[in-house]
Design an enzyme around this catalytic site. Sequence first.
Site, PDB file in Angstrom:
ATOM      1  CD  GLU A 161       2.705  -1.537  -6.415  1.00  0.00           C
ATOM      2  OE1 GLU A 161       3.374  -2.508  -6.855  1.00  0.00           O
ATOM      3  OE2 GLU A 161       3.193  -0.678  -5.662  1.00  0.00           O
ATOM      4  CE1 TYR A 168       4.916  -5.923  -3.976  1.00  0.00           C
ATOM      5  CE2 TYR A 168       3.835  -5.533  -6.088  1.00  0.00           C
ATOM      6  CZ  TYR A 168       4.664  -5.114  -5.062  1.00  0.00           C
ATOM      7  OH  TYR A 168       5.218  -3.859  -5.122  1.00  0.00           O
ATOM      8  CG  ASP A 190       9.302  -6.106  -4.719  1.00  0.00           C
ATOM      9  OD1 ASP A 190      10.052  -6.414  -3.759  1.00  0.00           O
ATOM     10  OD2 ASP A 190       9.354  -4.985  -5.268  1.00  0.00           O
TER      11      ASP A 190
END
Length: 301
Positions: free
Chosen positions: A39, A122, A140
């Site tokens: 990520e 996120y 996102d």
Amino acid sequence: MSTPPAAPWREPLLAWYRRHARPLPWRRTHDPFRILVSEVMAQQTPVARAAPAWTAFVARFPTATVLADAPVADVLRAWRGLGYNRRAVNLHRAARTVADAHDGRVPAAYAELVALPGVGDYTAKAVLAFAFRRDTAPVDTNVARVLARVGPTSPRGRAELAARATALVPPGRGPEWSQALMDLGATVCLPRAPRCGGCPAAAWCGWRASTSRPDPAATAPVRPRPQGAFGGSDRYHRGRLLDALRRGRLPAGDLPAAAHLRDDPGRSAAIAGSLVRDGLAEWADGALRLPVEVWGRRPGA
């Protein structure tokens, strides 16, 4: 605050995802540390470049403890080609926090995840979804674009967007659902020239059904920041300055030439300041140099 019914396009999207899911290497693991690395890497790097880099990175640093024990110089060398070096520094700091405060295990609580350096809302929700199999709703830019277009109305503001994303998560299937939304936005519901003919949610797309409605994704609460050309950008000149620092220390007067900004000493000074703030350089005796604790042996040492 209204939310569209999930039922009409939920199953078509999940069925589409089972046929068209992108074969990303981090989707073959539920290891929280490796998901965290993926990520952080994919935040500002195209997936096509992040995927092979992730494979090499987790082979070199397979656990948070291994990463925490490595010199930051080694981490930055492994990060080469991904850009935005502060992400690598923050990831190293996060690994140290995990090693020191969490016995080497990435925490499974949202509050503890967002407390890690470089981890925001996120990333924390993505780790919870894809590593810990929680029904969270990471949003996102791809997900935001889909949710702005599909349904009779578009979310207004981040709070409404987050509420809509959460309401749409199928109980017990959150990870699959989130990956499906991301893949739809990345491969079909594109910013420009979306491939509506192959979209499993096309029948419920309010934007597609309207002939006069402006694209709501253009004003979605979460959307990509427009980037100018790399050449001439601050990123470009930061790179030139770092290249020069790898060869040796730089007196303040040499910064404009080293940064390729001979006619703009003020901008070169500002860029040097950004490197210092990010922990990638330091001032010593009137010269800029690479911190040994970050980069290892200094040039000439």
